[in-house]
Design a protein around this motif. Sequence first.
Motif, PDB file in Angstrom:
ATOM      1  N   HIS A  71       0.836  -1.211   0.000  1.00 51.32           N
ATOM      2  CA  HIS A  71       0.000   0.000   0.000  1.00 51.32           C
ATOM      3  C   HIS A  71       0.862   1.249   0.000  1.00 51.32           C
ATOM      4  O   HIS A  71       1.901   1.297   0.655  1.00 51.32           O
ATOM      5  CB  HIS A  71      -1.028   0.000   1.131  1.00 51.32           C
ATOM      6  CG  HIS A  71      -0.485  -0.068   2.534  1.00 51.32           C
ATOM      7  ND1 HIS A  71      -0.254   1.050   3.295  1.00 51.32           N
ATOM      8  CD2 HIS A  71      -0.159  -1.127   3.313  1.00 51.32           C
ATOM      9  CE1 HIS A  71       0.176   0.696   4.493  1.00 51.32           C
ATOM     10  NE2 HIS A  71       0.250  -0.626   4.531  1.00 51.32           N
ATOM     11  N   ASP A 104       5.920   1.122   7.107  1.00 44.66           N
ATOM     12  CA  ASP A 104       4.508   0.795   6.824  1.00 44.66           C
ATOM     13  C   ASP A 104       3.968   1.767   5.795  1.00 44.66           C
ATOM     14  O   ASP A 104       3.417   2.793   6.138  1.00 44.66           O
ATOM     15  CB  ASP A 104       3.723   0.845   8.134  1.00 44.66           C
ATOM     16  CG  ASP A 104       2.295   0.377   7.992  1.00 44.66           C
ATOM     17  OD1 ASP A 104       1.953  -0.184   6.933  1.00 44.66           O
ATOM     18  OD2 ASP A 104       1.522   0.559   8.942  1.00 44.66           O
ATOM     19  N   GLU A 138      -5.402   1.448   2.388  1.00 42.16           N
ATOM     20  CA  GLU A 138      -5.314   0.367   3.373  1.00 42.16           C
ATOM     21  C   GLU A 138      -5.435   0.928   4.775  1.00 42.16           C
ATOM     22  O   GLU A 138      -6.065   0.326   5.644  1.00 42.16           O
ATOM     23  CB  GLU A 138      -3.967  -0.368   3.224  1.00 42.16           C
ATOM     24  CG  GLU A 138      -3.887  -1.700   3.968  1.00 42.16           C
ATOM     25  CD  GLU A 138      -3.423  -1.591   5.407  1.00 42.16           C
ATOM     26  OE1 GLU A 138      -3.504  -2.588   6.121  1.00 42.16           O
ATOM     27  OE2 GLU A 138      -2.987  -0.510   5.840  1.00 42.16           O
ATOM     28  N   GLU A 139      -4.843   2.091   4.998  1.00 39.97           N
ATOM     29  CA  GLU A 139      -4.788   2.665   6.346  1.00 39.97           C
ATOM     30  C   GLU A 139      -6.090   3.339   6.758  1.00 39.97           C
ATOM     31  O   GLU A 139      -6.221   3.804   7.885  1.00 39.97           O
ATOM     32  CB  GLU A 139      -3.647   3.692   6.439  1.00 39.97           C
ATOM     33  CG  GLU A 139      -2.259   3.119   6.190  1.00 39.97           C
ATOM     34  CD  GLU A 139      -1.755   2.245   7.333  1.00 39.97           C
ATOM     35  OE1 GLU A 139      -2.556   1.850   8.203  1.00 39.97           O
ATOM     36  OE2 GLU A 139      -0.549   1.960   7.342  1.00 39.97           O
ATOM     37  N   HIS A 413       2.761   3.809  12.597  1.00 42.14           N
ATOM     38  CA  HIS A 413       1.606   4.633  13.019  1.00 42.14           C
ATOM     39  C   HIS A 413       1.967   5.637  14.108  1.00 42.14           C
ATOM     40  O   HIS A 413       1.081   6.297  14.654  1.00 42.14           O
ATOM     41  CB  HIS A 413       0.425   3.774  13.506  1.00 42.14           C
ATOM     42  CG  HIS A 413      -0.178   2.894  12.456  1.00 42.14           C
ATOM     43  ND1 HIS A 413      -1.456   2.402  12.545  1.00 42.14           N
ATOM     44  CD2 HIS A 413       0.306   2.438  11.281  1.00 42.14           C
ATOM     45  CE1 HIS A 413      -1.732   1.655  11.478  1.00 42.14           C
ATOM     46  NE2 HIS A 413      -0.660   1.667  10.690  1.00 42.14           N
TER      47      HIS A 413
HETATM   48 MN    MN Z   1      -0.526   0.531   8.854  1.00 35.99          MN
END
Ligand code: MN
Length: 440
Positions: A71, A104, A138-139, A413
């Motif tokens: 992503h 991420d 995605e997040e 995050h």
């Molecule tokens: Mn994530």
Amino acid sequence: MDDLISFLRIPSISALPEHAPDVRRAAEWLRHWLAQAGLENVRLIEGDGNPLVFAEWTKAPAKPTLLLYGHYDVQPPDPLEEWTSPPFDPQIRGGNLYARGAADDKSQLYILMEAVRRMLRERGRLPVNVKFLIEGEEESGGEHIERYVSSAPAELRSDAALICDTAMFAPGLPTITTGLRGIVYGEIHLQGARADLHSGDYGGAAPNAVEAAAQIIAALKDRDGRIRIPGLYDRVRRPGDTELEAWRSLPFDPEQYREKEIGSPALAGEPEVPLLERLWSRPTLEIHGIRGGFTGEGAKTVIPARAVVKISLRLVPDQRPEEVVRQLEAAIAQATPRGVTAKFHLLSSAPANLVDPQNPFVKKAAEAMEKVFGRKSVYVRCGGSIPIVGLFEKFPGIPSVLAGFGLPDDNIHAPNEKMSVENIRRGIDAIIAYFDALGA
Ligand code: MN
Ligand code: BES
Ligand code: MN
């Protein structure tokens, strides 16, 4: 590094509408890069939501086909003041690349991309067929990819999906993830009086929406971390003895974990359940934020009429998201005080997923990583969620190989997200070794 850094510079935050142009820029950046790298049929798949990026190289007849997923969206970077260097100004310090999306998922996605580019450049071909499917929401729980994958398009047909969006259990320890938790994420909207009221004039008569939020939240979990939603644990499946045994032999010290990764005086959660089991195979309920009432400086005597609670549950096999939503709604109704109306709004949901460690695509990945890292691979689960994994399995019937190169302390995050530069390098080597093994 230069290419990866320019990718990381794009603040493709899918949760914040004001960043929509940046999100698109990241998709365009990928399209351009993939075309330059020699991939074919490179295109953006438009729909309701952020575009998917598709690209393929399928000139290895009779060889397996891998669906390479990642992503390009990232989480919001706040709180900004806690970052040592700005989140979208990537910097390398002490062997780590710091930026939002470093682990991420931009560097991890980049590992897949660079492995493919290097092979195409050095050999003019790949040992396997590949199809990139890269999403941009995605997040934030977007559903564009779900609609696309569920329509089972022929162009997606593959033997296995390869996803680098998880972490290694410890530095230097190659890791296959065999389970992801699912999720139910939503908001509780509370309404008491028609409008805010003077707390002297009306205190004693008017219901308080913020107080109702506190009462509901407090009712949903006990002090030992057990979720008090009737029926919630009914379908929870305990991992098998072999899996639990494997977890017990992992190099893990709960006390050091508390100190180094959590930094609180004690750990929360069900005290009688071993920590890794709690993190990987037990459901959770978390409150992410509460909005309501007066939060400015000084005093304001008001009875808030409205409040919003952001809440999620992590799900494990075999819990069903729709059933959990109904159970949660019933528990909220039960806990709502007189005079207040509570409504639950679902934002996103996905079931938990398990990967069969005996799947040949999984085993070959474990072996390839062992060659590059020089150590036996471990099999773990993780507490996070990658919603599309369930749909890959369900619709086109594609099993997922979760081979990530992040580290447990990468701060995903969170402020100061990082990715080990060494892991990027070894990750690329491992993916190349994996492709070679599959093509042999
Ligand atoms: Mn994530
Ligand atoms: N890459 C993570 C999933 C993950 C988290 C893997 C921790 C390994 C360890 C993914 O980007 C993620 O954050 N997913 C969200 C999904 C949610 C927004 C639906 C999550 O788990 O919160
Ligand atoms: Mn991710």
